[in-house]
Write a protein that holds these residues in place. Structure first.
Motif, PDB file in Angstrom:
ATOM      1  N   UNK A  50       0.804  -1.225   0.000  1.00 37.80           N
ATOM      2  CA  UNK A  50       0.000   0.000   0.000  1.00 37.80           C
ATOM      3  C   UNK A  50       0.842   1.283   0.000  1.00 37.80           C
ATOM      4  N   UNK A  51       1.818   1.426   0.920  1.00 40.11           N
ATOM      5  CA  UNK A  51       2.585   2.675   0.909  1.00 40.11           C
ATOM      6  C   UNK A  51       3.280   2.943  -0.425  1.00 40.11           C
ATOM      7  N   UNK A  59       0.599   3.995  -2.962  1.00 39.30           N
ATOM      8  CA  UNK A  59       0.140   5.332  -2.584  1.00 39.30           C
ATOM      9  C   UNK A  59       1.183   6.382  -2.958  1.00 39.30           C
ATOM     10  N   UNK A  60       2.445   6.036  -2.764  1.00 41.60           N
ATOM     11  CA  UNK A  60       3.541   6.947  -3.108  1.00 41.60           C
ATOM     12  C   UNK A  60       3.534   7.223  -4.612  1.00 41.60           C
ATOM     13  N   UNK A  85      -4.380  15.515  -4.865  1.00 38.73           N
ATOM     14  CA  UNK A  85      -3.758  14.864  -3.711  1.00 38.73           C
ATOM     15  C   UNK A  85      -4.623  14.991  -2.465  1.00 38.73           C
ATOM     16  N   UNK A  86      -5.420  16.061  -2.380  1.00 37.38           N
ATOM     17  CA  UNK A  86      -6.201  16.265  -1.156  1.00 37.38           C
ATOM     18  C   UNK A  86      -7.680  15.923  -1.348  1.00 37.38           C
ATOM     19  N   UNK A  89     -10.993  13.770  -1.127  1.00 39.95           N
ATOM     20  CA  UNK A  89     -11.582  12.706  -0.303  1.00 39.95           C
ATOM     21  C   UNK A  89     -12.891  12.297  -0.958  1.00 39.95           C
ATOM     22  N   UNK A  90     -13.160  11.029  -1.229  1.00 36.35           N
ATOM     23  CA  UNK A  90     -12.263   9.874  -1.024  1.00 36.35           C
ATOM     24  C   UNK A  90     -11.036   9.928  -1.935  1.00 36.35           C
ATOM     25  N   UNK A  91      -9.953   9.312  -1.502  1.00 39.83           N
ATOM     26  CA  UNK A  91      -8.698   9.389  -2.253  1.00 39.83           C
ATOM     27  C   UNK A  91      -8.835   8.763  -3.642  1.00 39.83           C
ATOM     28  N   UNK A 123      -7.031   6.715  -6.609  1.00 38.55           N
ATOM     29  CA  UNK A 123      -5.854   5.851  -6.787  1.00 38.55           C
ATOM     30  C   UNK A 123      -5.210   6.051  -8.148  1.00 38.55           C
ATOM     31  N   UNK A 129       2.586  17.409  -1.600  1.00 34.97           N
ATOM     32  CA  UNK A 129       2.870  15.989  -1.480  1.00 34.97           C
ATOM     33  C   UNK A 129       3.151  15.314  -2.814  1.00 34.97           C
ATOM     34  N   UNK A 139       6.374  13.045  -3.031  1.00 37.05           N
ATOM     35  CA  UNK A 139       6.287  11.620  -3.363  1.00 37.05           C
ATOM     36  C   UNK A 139       7.093  11.294  -4.622  1.00 37.05           C
TER      37      UNK A 139
END
Lengths: 297, 273
Positions: B23-24, B27-28, B39-40, B42-44, B46, B237, B241
Protein backbone atom coordinates in the motif's frame (compact mmCIF):
# COMPACT_ATOMS: atom_id res chain seq x y z
CA UNK A 1 50.22 -25.12 5.93
CA UNK A 2 47.03 -24.85 7.92
CA UNK A 3 48.31 -26.74 10.92
CA UNK A 4 51.69 -25.12 10.99
CA UNK A 5 52.76 -23.01 13.92
CA UNK A 6 52.85 -19.28 13.34
CA UNK A 7 56.32 -17.90 12.65
CA UNK A 8 57.63 -14.37 12.45
CA UNK A 9 57.62 -14.68 8.70
CA UNK A 10 54.01 -15.86 8.46
CA UNK A 11 52.96 -13.18 10.95
CA UNK A 12 54.62 -10.50 8.86
CA UNK A 13 52.87 -11.76 5.77
CA UNK A 14 49.49 -11.91 7.48
CA UNK A 15 50.03 -8.40 8.74
CA UNK A 16 50.38 -7.18 5.16
CA UNK A 17 47.04 -8.75 4.27
CA UNK A 18 45.41 -7.32 7.39
CA UNK A 19 46.98 -3.88 7.15
CA UNK A 20 44.37 -1.95 5.12
CA UNK A 21 41.54 -3.27 7.27
CA UNK A 22 43.50 -2.71 10.49
CA UNK A 23 44.32 0.92 9.67
CA UNK A 24 40.67 1.76 9.10
CA UNK A 25 39.16 -0.26 11.96
CA UNK A 26 41.72 0.87 14.52
CA UNK A 27 41.16 4.52 13.57
CA UNK A 28 37.39 4.46 13.17
CA UNK A 29 36.20 1.55 15.34
CA UNK A 30 38.60 0.54 18.08
CA UNK A 31 40.15 3.87 19.02
CA UNK A 32 36.73 5.66 19.12
CA UNK A 33 35.29 2.94 21.38
CA UNK A 34 37.99 3.66 23.95
CA UNK A 35 37.83 7.38 23.25
CA UNK A 36 34.09 7.67 23.79
CA UNK A 37 34.40 6.03 27.20
CA UNK A 38 37.12 8.53 28.10
CA UNK A 39 35.16 11.43 26.62
CA UNK A 40 32.17 10.64 28.81
CA UNK A 41 34.35 11.68 31.78
CA UNK A 42 35.41 15.01 30.26
CA UNK A 43 33.92 17.84 32.26
CA UNK A 44 35.98 20.85 31.16
CA UNK A 45 37.34 20.64 27.65
CA UNK A 46 38.07 22.41 24.40
CA UNK A 47 37.59 20.10 21.46
CA UNK A 48 38.88 22.56 18.91
CA UNK A 49 42.29 22.43 20.51
CA UNK A 50 41.86 19.00 22.09
CA UNK A 51 42.60 20.21 25.61
CA UNK A 52 40.94 18.61 28.62
CA UNK A 53 41.36 20.39 31.92
CA UNK A 54 39.06 18.34 34.15
CA UNK A 55 37.65 14.83 34.41
CA UNK A 56 34.77 13.64 36.54
CA UNK A 57 31.36 12.07 36.78
CA UNK A 58 29.47 15.31 36.08
CA UNK A 59 28.18 14.15 32.69
CA UNK A 60 26.59 11.08 34.21
CA UNK A 61 25.22 13.09 37.12
CA UNK A 62 23.72 15.46 34.59
CA UNK A 63 22.09 12.60 32.66
CA UNK A 64 20.56 11.07 35.75
CA UNK A 65 19.00 14.38 36.73
CA UNK A 66 18.01 15.53 33.23
CA UNK A 67 14.26 15.03 32.69
CA UNK A 68 14.85 14.90 28.92
CA UNK A 69 17.16 11.93 29.33
CA UNK A 70 14.57 10.17 31.47
CA UNK A 71 12.03 10.72 28.69
CA UNK A 72 14.55 9.41 26.15
CA UNK A 73 15.19 6.22 28.14
CA UNK A 74 11.49 5.67 28.73
CA UNK A 75 10.60 6.22 25.06
CA UNK A 76 13.40 3.94 23.90
CA UNK A 77 12.14 1.16 26.17
CA UNK A 78 8.54 1.69 24.98
CA UNK A 79 9.75 1.50 21.39
CA UNK A 80 11.73 -1.72 22.01
CA UNK A 81 8.85 -3.35 23.88
CA UNK A 82 6.43 -2.26 21.16
CA UNK A 83 8.46 -3.25 18.12
CA UNK A 84 10.24 -6.48 19.06
CA UNK A 85 7.34 -8.71 20.16
CA UNK A 86 5.10 -7.47 17.35
CA UNK A 87 7.81 -8.11 14.77
CA UNK A 88 8.56 -11.58 16.14
CA UNK A 89 4.91 -12.64 16.25
CA UNK A 90 3.84 -11.25 12.88
CA UNK A 91 6.95 -12.40 11.01
CA UNK A 92 6.69 -15.90 12.53
CA UNK A 93 3.01 -16.09 11.54
CA UNK A 94 3.74 -14.98 7.96
CA UNK A 95 6.69 -17.38 7.70
CA UNK A 96 4.52 -20.28 8.91
CA UNK A 97 1.89 -19.45 6.28
CA UNK A 98 4.48 -19.04 3.53
CA UNK A 99 6.08 -22.34 4.49
CA UNK A 100 2.79 -24.16 3.97
CA UNK A 101 2.11 -22.93 0.45
CA UNK A 102 3.98 -23.42 -2.81
CA UNK A 103 2.08 -21.44 -5.43
CA UNK A 104 3.11 -17.74 -5.40
CA UNK A 105 5.22 -18.15 -2.27
CA UNK A 106 8.23 -16.53 -3.98
CA UNK A 107 6.13 -13.54 -5.01
CA UNK A 108 4.79 -13.10 -1.47
CA UNK A 109 8.32 -13.23 -0.07
CA UNK A 110 9.44 -10.56 -2.54
CA UNK A 111 6.57 -8.28 -1.56
CA UNK A 112 6.99 -8.69 2.20
CA UNK A 113 10.72 -8.07 1.96
CA UNK A 114 10.47 -4.96 -0.23
CA UNK A 115 10.29 -2.35 2.60
CA UNK A 116 13.62 -3.57 3.95
CA UNK A 117 15.59 -2.33 0.91
CA UNK A 118 14.02 1.12 0.86
CA UNK A 119 15.56 4.28 2.25
CA UNK A 120 14.11 4.98 5.70
CA UNK A 121 14.03 8.70 4.96
CA UNK A 122 12.12 8.27 1.70
CA UNK A 123 9.61 5.76 3.00
CA UNK A 124 9.05 7.86 6.13
CA UNK A 125 7.88 10.70 3.86
CA UNK A 126 5.29 8.31 2.46
CA UNK A 127 4.18 7.33 5.95
CA UNK A 128 4.09 10.99 6.93
CA UNK A 129 1.58 11.44 4.12
CA UNK A 130 -0.38 8.30 5.08
CA UNK A 131 -0.61 9.57 8.67
CA UNK A 132 -1.80 13.05 7.57
CA UNK A 133 -4.75 13.83 9.80
CA UNK A 134 -6.92 15.49 7.11
CA UNK A 135 -6.09 13.73 3.84
CA UNK A 136 -4.13 10.69 4.97
CA UNK A 137 -4.98 7.20 3.85
CA UNK A 138 -4.98 5.73 7.35
CA UNK A 139 -7.63 8.04 8.78
CA UNK A 140 -9.68 7.49 5.63
CA UNK A 141 -9.66 3.71 6.19
CA UNK A 142 -10.29 4.09 9.91
CA UNK A 143 -13.27 6.25 9.02
CA UNK A 144 -15.01 3.13 7.64
CA UNK A 145 -14.93 1.71 11.15
CA UNK A 146 -16.34 4.89 12.65
CA UNK A 147 -13.02 6.08 14.06
CA UNK A 148 -12.69 9.86 14.16
CA UNK A 149 -9.68 11.46 12.50
CA UNK A 150 -6.55 10.93 14.60
CA UNK A 151 -3.65 13.40 14.63
CA UNK A 152 -1.07 10.63 14.32
CA UNK A 153 1.99 12.82 14.13
CA UNK A 154 0.83 15.92 16.00
CA UNK A 155 -0.57 14.28 19.10
CA UNK A 156 1.89 13.06 21.77
CA UNK A 157 -0.52 10.20 22.48
CA UNK A 158 -0.24 8.67 19.01
CA UNK A 159 3.22 9.69 17.80
CA UNK A 160 4.98 6.67 19.33
CA UNK A 161 2.35 4.30 17.98
CA UNK A 162 2.79 5.78 14.50
CA UNK A 163 6.55 5.26 14.80
CA UNK A 164 6.14 1.67 15.97
CA UNK A 165 3.73 0.76 13.15
CA UNK A 166 6.09 2.10 10.51
CA UNK A 167 9.12 0.36 12.03
CA UNK A 168 7.37 -3.01 12.28
CA UNK A 169 6.22 -2.68 8.67
CA UNK A 170 9.76 -1.93 7.53
CA UNK A 171 11.53 -4.78 9.34
CA UNK A 172 9.05 -7.62 8.89
CA UNK A 173 10.55 -8.96 5.67
CA UNK A 174 14.02 -9.37 7.09
CA UNK A 175 12.75 -11.47 9.98
CA UNK A 176 10.39 -13.48 7.79
CA UNK A 177 13.42 -14.57 5.75
CA UNK A 178 15.22 -15.69 8.92
CA UNK A 179 12.20 -17.62 10.16
CA UNK A 180 11.80 -19.30 6.75
CA UNK A 181 15.40 -20.50 6.96
CA UNK A 182 14.69 -21.89 10.42
CA UNK A 183 11.52 -23.65 9.29
CA UNK A 184 13.31 -25.21 6.32
CA UNK A 185 15.94 -26.60 8.65
CA UNK A 186 13.41 -28.54 10.72
CA UNK A 187 13.55 -32.15 9.64
CA UNK A 188 10.22 -33.45 8.32
CA UNK A 189 10.73 -36.62 10.38
CA UNK A 190 9.93 -34.81 13.62
CA UNK A 191 6.50 -33.96 12.28
CA UNK A 192 5.96 -37.53 11.08
CA UNK A 193 6.92 -38.85 14.49
CA UNK A 194 4.56 -36.39 16.16
CA UNK A 195 1.72 -37.45 13.85
CA UNK A 196 2.29 -41.12 14.66
CA UNK A 197 2.04 -40.19 18.32
CA UNK A 198 -1.31 -38.61 17.52
CA UNK A 199 -0.35 -34.94 17.83
CA UNK A 200 -2.77 -32.50 16.21
CA UNK A 201 -1.44 -29.47 14.33
CA UNK A 202 -1.48 -27.23 17.42
CA UNK A 203 0.55 -29.78 19.37
CA UNK A 204 2.91 -30.14 16.43
CA UNK A 205 3.37 -26.39 16.51
CA UNK A 206 4.01 -26.10 20.26
CA UNK A 207 6.02 -29.30 20.65
CA UNK A 208 8.01 -29.45 17.41
CA UNK A 209 8.05 -26.08 15.64
CA UNK A 210 8.45 -23.75 18.62
CA UNK A 211 11.33 -25.57 20.33
CA UNK A 212 13.18 -26.35 17.10
CA UNK A 213 12.76 -22.79 15.89
CA UNK A 214 13.93 -21.26 19.17
CA UNK A 215 17.51 -20.50 17.99
CA UNK A 216 16.07 -18.37 15.17
CA UNK A 217 13.54 -16.73 17.48
CA UNK A 218 16.45 -15.89 19.75
CA UNK A 219 18.47 -14.43 16.87
CA UNK A 220 15.49 -12.40 15.63
CA UNK A 221 14.79 -10.96 19.06
CA UNK A 222 18.43 -10.11 19.81
CA UNK A 223 18.75 -8.41 16.39
CA UNK A 224 15.46 -6.63 16.99
CA UNK A 225 16.36 -5.41 20.46
CA UNK A 226 19.78 -4.10 19.41
CA UNK A 227 18.35 -2.39 16.32
CA UNK A 228 15.40 -0.86 18.18
CA UNK A 229 17.59 0.55 20.94
CA UNK A 230 19.42 2.55 18.26
CA UNK A 231 16.38 4.00 16.46
CA UNK A 232 17.05 7.44 14.97
CA UNK A 233 16.53 7.79 11.18
CA UNK A 234 12.85 6.85 11.44
CA UNK A 235 12.19 9.58 14.02
CA UNK A 236 14.16 12.29 12.27
CA UNK A 237 12.38 11.63 8.98
CA UNK A 238 8.88 10.98 10.28
CA UNK A 239 8.78 14.07 12.50
CA UNK A 240 10.72 16.37 10.13
CA UNK A 241 13.86 16.77 12.21
CA UNK A 242 12.13 16.96 15.59
CA UNK A 243 11.80 14.31 18.32
CA UNK A 244 8.01 14.21 17.90
CA UNK A 245 5.34 16.41 19.49
CA UNK A 246 6.27 17.29 23.11
CA UNK A 247 9.33 15.01 22.81
CA UNK A 248 7.03 12.00 22.57
CA UNK A 249 9.49 10.27 20.25
CA UNK A 250 12.71 11.44 21.88
CA UNK A 251 14.94 8.35 22.15
CA UNK A 252 18.47 7.86 23.49
CA UNK A 253 20.19 8.15 20.11
CA UNK A 254 18.09 11.20 19.28
CA UNK A 255 19.14 12.70 22.61
CA UNK A 256 22.77 11.91 21.79
CA UNK A 257 22.37 13.59 18.40
CA UNK A 258 20.85 16.72 19.95
CA UNK A 259 23.49 17.06 22.65
CA UNK A 260 26.30 16.45 20.20
CA UNK A 261 25.17 18.10 17.00
CA UNK A 262 22.93 20.98 18.01
CA UNK A 263 24.22 21.78 21.50
CA UNK A 264 27.88 20.84 21.09
CA UNK A 265 27.95 19.18 24.51
CA UNK A 266 30.30 16.38 23.52
CA UNK A 267 30.91 15.07 27.04
CA UNK A 268 27.23 14.64 27.80
CA UNK A 269 26.57 13.15 24.38
CA UNK A 270 29.40 10.64 24.89
CA UNK A 271 28.03 9.76 28.32
CA UNK A 272 24.59 9.06 26.87
CA UNK A 273 26.28 6.78 24.32
CA UNK A 274 27.98 4.90 27.16
CA UNK A 275 24.63 4.48 28.93
CA UNK A 276 23.13 3.16 25.69
CA UNK A 277 26.00 0.68 25.36
CA UNK A 278 25.47 -0.70 28.85
CA UNK A 279 21.71 -0.90 28.40
CA UNK A 280 22.13 -2.93 25.21
CA UNK A 281 24.79 -5.09 26.86
CA UNK A 282 22.57 -5.75 29.87
CA UNK A 283 19.53 -6.71 27.79
CA UNK A 284 21.62 -8.90 25.46
CA UNK A 285 23.19 -10.63 28.46
CA UNK A 286 19.74 -11.25 29.88
CA UNK A 287 18.58 -12.68 26.55
CA UNK A 288 21.66 -14.92 26.44
CA UNK A 289 21.01 -16.13 29.99
CA UNK A 290 17.37 -16.75 29.15
CA UNK A 291 18.27 -18.58 25.93
CA UNK A 292 20.61 -20.92 27.83
CA UNK A 293 17.57 -22.21 29.66
CA UNK A 294 14.97 -22.14 26.91
CA UNK A 295 16.65 -22.37 23.52
CA UNK A 296 17.12 -25.89 22.17
CA UNK A 297 20.11 -26.25 19.92
CA UNK B 1 -13.04 -30.04 2.41
CA UNK B 2 -11.42 -28.88 5.63
CA UNK B 3 -8.02 -28.96 3.92
CA UNK B 4 -9.27 -26.79 1.10
CA UNK B 5 -10.68 -24.17 3.45
CA UNK B 6 -7.36 -24.05 5.28
CA UNK B 7 -5.46 -23.43 2.03
CA UNK B 8 -7.88 -20.70 0.95
CA UNK B 9 -7.67 -19.08 4.38
CA UNK B 10 -3.87 -19.03 4.16
CA UNK B 11 -3.99 -17.27 0.81
CA UNK B 12 -6.57 -14.77 2.01
CA UNK B 13 -4.39 -13.78 5.00
CA UNK B 14 -1.23 -13.61 2.90
CA UNK B 15 -2.91 -11.50 0.22
CA UNK B 16 -4.29 -9.09 2.83
CA UNK B 17 -0.81 -8.82 4.34
CA UNK B 18 0.74 -8.27 0.93
CA UNK B 19 -1.74 -5.46 0.25
CA UNK B 20 -0.72 -3.77 3.53
CA UNK B 21 2.96 -4.17 2.64
CA UNK B 22 2.47 -2.74 -0.87
CA UNK B 23 0.00 0.00 0.00
CA UNK B 24 2.59 2.68 0.91
CA UNK B 25 4.44 2.07 -2.36
CA UNK B 26 1.30 2.25 -4.47
CA UNK B 27 0.14 5.33 -2.58
CA UNK B 28 3.54 6.95 -3.11
CA UNK B 29 3.53 6.33 -6.87
CA UNK B 30 -0.12 7.29 -7.21
CA UNK B 31 0.37 10.57 -5.32
CA UNK B 32 3.52 11.35 -7.30
CA UNK B 33 1.44 11.41 -10.50
CA UNK B 34 -1.39 13.62 -9.24
CA UNK B 35 -2.13 17.29 -9.61
CA UNK B 36 -2.02 19.14 -6.32
CA UNK B 37 -5.83 19.43 -5.94
CA UNK B 38 -6.11 15.69 -6.59
CA UNK B 39 -3.76 14.86 -3.71
CA UNK B 40 -6.20 16.26 -1.16
CA UNK B 41 -9.37 14.73 -2.62
CA UNK B 42 -11.58 12.71 -0.30
CA UNK B 43 -12.26 9.87 -1.02
CA UNK B 44 -8.70 9.39 -2.25
CA UNK B 45 -8.08 8.80 -5.95
CA UNK B 46 -5.85 5.85 -6.79
CA UNK B 47 -5.50 6.47 -10.50
CA UNK B 48 -5.13 10.17 -11.39
CA UNK B 49 -7.01 11.47 -14.42
CA UNK B 50 -3.88 12.75 -16.12
CA UNK B 51 -0.63 11.13 -15.16
CA UNK B 52 1.48 14.11 -14.12
CA UNK B 53 4.94 12.85 -14.99
CA UNK B 54 5.91 16.50 -14.96
CA UNK B 55 5.95 16.27 -11.12
CA UNK B 56 9.18 14.30 -11.43
CA UNK B 57 10.71 16.97 -13.63
CA UNK B 58 9.53 19.69 -11.25
CA UNK B 59 10.84 17.92 -8.15
CA UNK B 60 14.23 17.32 -9.77
CA UNK B 61 14.38 20.96 -10.75
CA UNK B 62 13.38 22.24 -7.35
CA UNK B 63 16.41 20.77 -5.60
CA UNK B 64 19.71 19.51 -7.05
CA UNK B 65 18.61 15.87 -6.92
CA UNK B 66 20.82 14.98 -9.82
CA UNK B 67 23.82 16.15 -7.83
CA UNK B 68 22.61 14.18 -4.79
CA UNK B 69 22.23 11.15 -7.00
CA UNK B 70 25.81 11.42 -8.30
CA UNK B 71 27.05 11.87 -4.71
CA UNK B 72 25.16 8.76 -3.60
CA UNK B 73 26.52 6.76 -6.53
CA UNK B 74 30.11 7.89 -5.86
CA UNK B 75 29.94 7.32 -2.10
CA UNK B 76 28.16 3.97 -2.39
CA UNK B 77 30.46 2.56 -5.06
CA UNK B 78 33.73 3.70 -3.49
CA UNK B 79 32.65 2.52 -0.04
CA UNK B 80 31.53 -0.85 -1.36
CA UNK B 81 34.58 -1.52 -3.51
CA UNK B 82 36.99 -0.34 -0.82
CA UNK B 83 35.32 -2.32 1.90
CA UNK B 84 35.26 -5.42 -0.24
CA UNK B 85 38.96 -5.09 -0.98
CA UNK B 86 40.08 -4.66 2.64
CA UNK B 87 37.68 -7.39 3.80
CA UNK B 88 38.77 -9.97 1.23
CA UNK B 89 42.42 -9.48 2.21
CA UNK B 90 41.68 -9.66 5.94
CA UNK B 91 39.35 -12.64 5.58
CA UNK B 92 42.08 -14.48 3.69
CA UNK B 93 44.55 -13.84 6.51
CA UNK B 94 42.07 -15.02 9.14
CA UNK B 95 41.05 -18.13 7.23
CA UNK B 96 44.29 -19.33 5.65
CA UNK B 97 47.37 -17.78 7.30
CA UNK B 98 48.78 -18.50 10.73
CA UNK B 99 50.07 -15.61 12.77
CA UNK B 100 50.72 -14.60 16.35
CA UNK B 101 47.72 -13.10 18.10
CA UNK B 102 45.25 -14.39 15.51
CA UNK B 103 42.66 -15.58 18.01
CA UNK B 104 42.97 -12.55 20.26
CA UNK B 105 42.60 -10.21 17.31
CA UNK B 106 39.56 -12.10 16.10
CA UNK B 107 37.89 -11.97 19.50
CA UNK B 108 38.62 -8.23 19.81
CA UNK B 109 36.95 -7.62 16.47
CA UNK B 110 33.95 -9.74 17.40
CA UNK B 111 33.69 -7.64 20.55
CA UNK B 112 33.69 -4.39 18.57
CA UNK B 113 30.63 -5.62 16.67
CA UNK B 114 28.72 -5.46 19.96
CA UNK B 115 29.28 -1.72 20.34
CA UNK B 116 26.53 0.50 18.93
CA UNK B 117 27.97 2.46 16.01
CA UNK B 118 26.05 5.57 17.08
CA UNK B 119 28.36 5.80 20.08
CA UNK B 120 31.39 6.20 17.80
CA UNK B 121 30.00 9.17 15.91
CA UNK B 122 31.34 11.72 18.39
CA UNK B 123 35.01 10.64 18.53
CA UNK B 124 34.98 9.92 14.78
CA UNK B 125 33.70 13.40 14.09
CA UNK B 126 36.50 14.83 16.24
CA UNK B 127 39.10 12.68 14.43
CA UNK B 128 37.84 13.78 11.04
CA UNK B 129 37.85 17.45 11.99
CA UNK B 130 41.46 17.09 13.18
CA UNK B 131 42.27 15.58 9.77
CA UNK B 132 40.36 18.48 8.14
CA UNK B 133 38.09 15.98 6.46
CA UNK B 134 34.71 17.15 7.75
CA UNK B 135 32.47 18.18 4.86
CA UNK B 136 34.45 16.29 2.22
CA UNK B 137 33.83 13.08 0.29
CA UNK B 138 36.54 11.58 2.48
CA UNK B 139 34.35 11.92 5.56
CA UNK B 140 31.55 10.09 3.79
CA UNK B 141 33.76 7.26 2.56
CA UNK B 142 36.93 6.62 4.60
CA UNK B 143 35.40 5.49 7.94
CA UNK B 144 33.38 2.84 6.07
CA UNK B 145 36.25 1.34 4.09
CA UNK B 146 36.45 -1.61 6.48
CA UNK B 147 33.76 -3.68 8.10
CA UNK B 148 34.39 -6.53 10.43
CA UNK B 149 30.95 -7.88 9.64
CA UNK B 150 32.03 -8.38 6.02
CA UNK B 151 35.38 -9.89 7.10
CA UNK B 152 33.54 -12.30 9.37
CA UNK B 153 31.09 -13.39 6.66
CA UNK B 154 33.82 -13.87 4.06
CA UNK B 155 36.03 -15.78 6.51
CA UNK B 156 33.23 -18.31 7.01
CA UNK B 157 32.98 -18.86 3.27
CA UNK B 158 36.75 -18.99 2.70
CA UNK B 159 37.09 -21.56 5.46
CA UNK B 160 34.56 -23.84 3.83
CA UNK B 161 36.75 -24.13 0.70
CA UNK B 162 38.60 -27.49 0.89
CA UNK B 163 42.34 -27.37 1.69
CA UNK B 164 43.10 -29.58 -1.33
CA UNK B 165 42.27 -26.76 -3.70
CA UNK B 166 44.80 -24.56 -1.94
CA UNK B 167 47.52 -27.22 -2.09
CA UNK B 168 46.75 -27.95 -5.73
CA UNK B 169 47.18 -24.28 -6.56
CA UNK B 170 50.42 -24.25 -4.56
CA UNK B 171 51.78 -27.26 -6.47
CA UNK B 172 50.95 -25.44 -9.70
CA UNK B 173 53.23 -22.71 -8.43
CA UNK B 174 50.56 -20.14 -7.57
CA UNK B 175 51.43 -17.54 -4.93
CA UNK B 176 49.01 -16.84 -2.10
CA UNK B 177 48.07 -13.58 -3.78
CA UNK B 178 47.31 -15.39 -7.03
CA UNK B 179 45.38 -18.13 -5.23
CA UNK B 180 43.28 -15.52 -3.41
CA UNK B 181 42.23 -13.51 -6.44
CA UNK B 182 42.11 -16.19 -9.11
CA UNK B 183 40.83 -19.19 -7.17
CA UNK B 184 39.29 -18.27 -3.82
CA UNK B 185 37.41 -15.14 -4.87
CA UNK B 186 35.80 -16.74 -7.96
CA UNK B 187 34.77 -19.80 -5.91
CA UNK B 188 33.17 -17.56 -3.28
CA UNK B 189 31.31 -15.48 -5.86
CA UNK B 190 27.84 -15.91 -4.40
CA UNK B 191 28.81 -14.83 -0.86
CA UNK B 192 30.76 -11.90 -2.26
CA UNK B 193 27.76 -10.84 -4.33
CA UNK B 194 25.53 -11.11 -1.26
CA UNK B 195 27.72 -8.95 0.99
CA UNK B 196 28.20 -6.49 -1.87
CA UNK B 197 24.49 -6.03 -2.42
CA UNK B 198 23.79 -5.69 1.31
CA UNK B 199 26.57 -3.13 1.55
CA UNK B 200 25.24 -1.17 -1.43
CA UNK B 201 21.77 -1.03 0.11
CA UNK B 202 23.11 0.01 3.52
CA UNK B 203 25.37 2.66 2.07
CA UNK B 204 22.72 4.07 -0.28
CA UNK B 205 20.20 4.41 2.53
CA UNK B 206 22.62 5.67 5.24
CA UNK B 207 21.36 8.83 6.84
CA UNK B 208 22.73 9.79 10.26
CA UNK B 209 26.41 9.83 9.37
CA UNK B 210 26.12 11.82 6.10
CA UNK B 211 23.74 14.20 7.89
CA UNK B 212 26.37 14.91 10.53
CA UNK B 213 29.56 15.15 8.48
CA UNK B 214 28.26 17.26 5.60
CA UNK B 215 26.88 20.76 5.80
CA UNK B 216 26.94 21.98 2.23
CA UNK B 217 24.34 21.22 -0.38
CA UNK B 218 26.72 19.88 -2.99
CA UNK B 219 27.93 17.08 -0.71
CA UNK B 220 24.50 15.78 0.29
CA UNK B 221 23.61 12.19 -0.50
CA UNK B 222 20.07 11.37 -1.65
CA UNK B 223 18.54 10.64 1.79
CA UNK B 224 20.01 13.81 3.31
CA UNK B 225 18.98 15.83 0.25
CA UNK B 226 15.47 14.42 0.37
CA UNK B 227 15.16 15.26 4.06
CA UNK B 228 16.25 18.85 3.32
CA UNK B 229 13.77 18.96 0.46
CA UNK B 230 10.83 18.15 2.74
CA UNK B 231 10.98 21.58 4.32
CA UNK B 232 11.06 23.21 0.84
CA UNK B 233 8.27 21.07 -0.56
CA UNK B 234 6.05 21.81 2.43
CA UNK B 235 2.60 20.41 1.75
CA UNK B 236 3.19 19.73 -1.92
CA UNK B 237 2.87 15.99 -1.48
CA UNK B 238 2.86 15.26 -5.21
CA UNK B 239 6.40 16.63 -5.55
CA UNK B 240 7.53 15.05 -2.28
CA UNK B 241 6.29 11.62 -3.36
CA UNK B 242 7.96 12.02 -6.77
CA UNK B 243 11.26 12.77 -5.03
CA UNK B 244 10.80 9.83 -2.63
CA UNK B 245 10.12 7.50 -5.55
CA UNK B 246 13.31 8.74 -7.18
CA UNK B 247 15.32 7.80 -4.06
CA UNK B 248 13.67 4.40 -3.58
CA UNK B 249 13.57 3.10 -7.17
CA UNK B 250 17.30 2.24 -7.65
CA UNK B 251 17.37 -0.09 -4.65
CA UNK B 252 14.06 -1.70 -5.60
CA UNK B 253 15.40 -2.44 -9.08
CA UNK B 254 18.62 -3.81 -7.59
CA UNK B 255 16.62 -5.94 -5.19
CA UNK B 256 14.33 -7.37 -7.83
CA UNK B 257 17.29 -8.46 -9.94
CA UNK B 258 19.59 -9.70 -7.18
CA UNK B 259 16.93 -10.95 -4.79
CA UNK B 260 18.31 -14.47 -4.67
CA UNK B 261 21.70 -13.26 -3.42
CA UNK B 262 20.26 -10.90 -0.83
CA UNK B 263 18.03 -13.60 0.63
CA UNK B 264 20.90 -16.11 0.61
CA UNK B 265 23.19 -13.55 2.25
CA UNK B 266 20.77 -12.84 5.06
CA UNK B 267 20.04 -16.52 5.54
CA UNK B 268 23.74 -17.25 5.87
CA UNK B 269 24.67 -14.48 8.25
CA UNK B 270 21.46 -13.52 10.00
CA UNK B 271 22.72 -10.03 10.60
CA UNK B 272 22.26 -6.66 9.04
CA UNK B 273 25.16 -5.11 7.15
Amino acid sequence: MLNEKPTLKSTGKALLYLLPMLVITITFNIYPIIKSFIMSFYTKYDFFRDIVSQYGFDNFKFLFSDPDFHIAVKNTLIFVVGVVPLTVIISLAVALLLNRITWLSGLFRTVYFLPFVTSTVAIAQVWHWIYNSDYGLLNYFLGFFGVNAISWLESPRYAMLALIIMSVWKNLGFNIVLFLVGLNNINERYYQAAKIDGANSWHQFTNVTVPLLSPITFLVSVNGVIGSFKVFDEIFALFNGTPGPSKSALTIVYYLYQKFYTEWKYGIAAASGVVLFFMILLVTMFQLWYSKRHVHY
Amino acid sequence: MKRKTAIILRYVILILGAIIMLMPFLWMISTSLKTQPETVKIPPIWIPKHLMFSNYVDALKEAPFFRYFINSVVVTSLTTVGQLFTSILAAFAFSRLNFYGKNILFVIFLGTMMVPGEMLIIPNFVTLSQLHLVNTYGALIIPWLASFFTVFTLRQTFQSVPDQIYYAAKIDGASDWHYLWHVLVPISKSTITAVTVLQVIGSWNAFMWPLIVTNTENLRTLPVGLQAFTSDAGTNYALLMAASTFVIIPMVVLYVFLQKYIIAGISKTGLKG
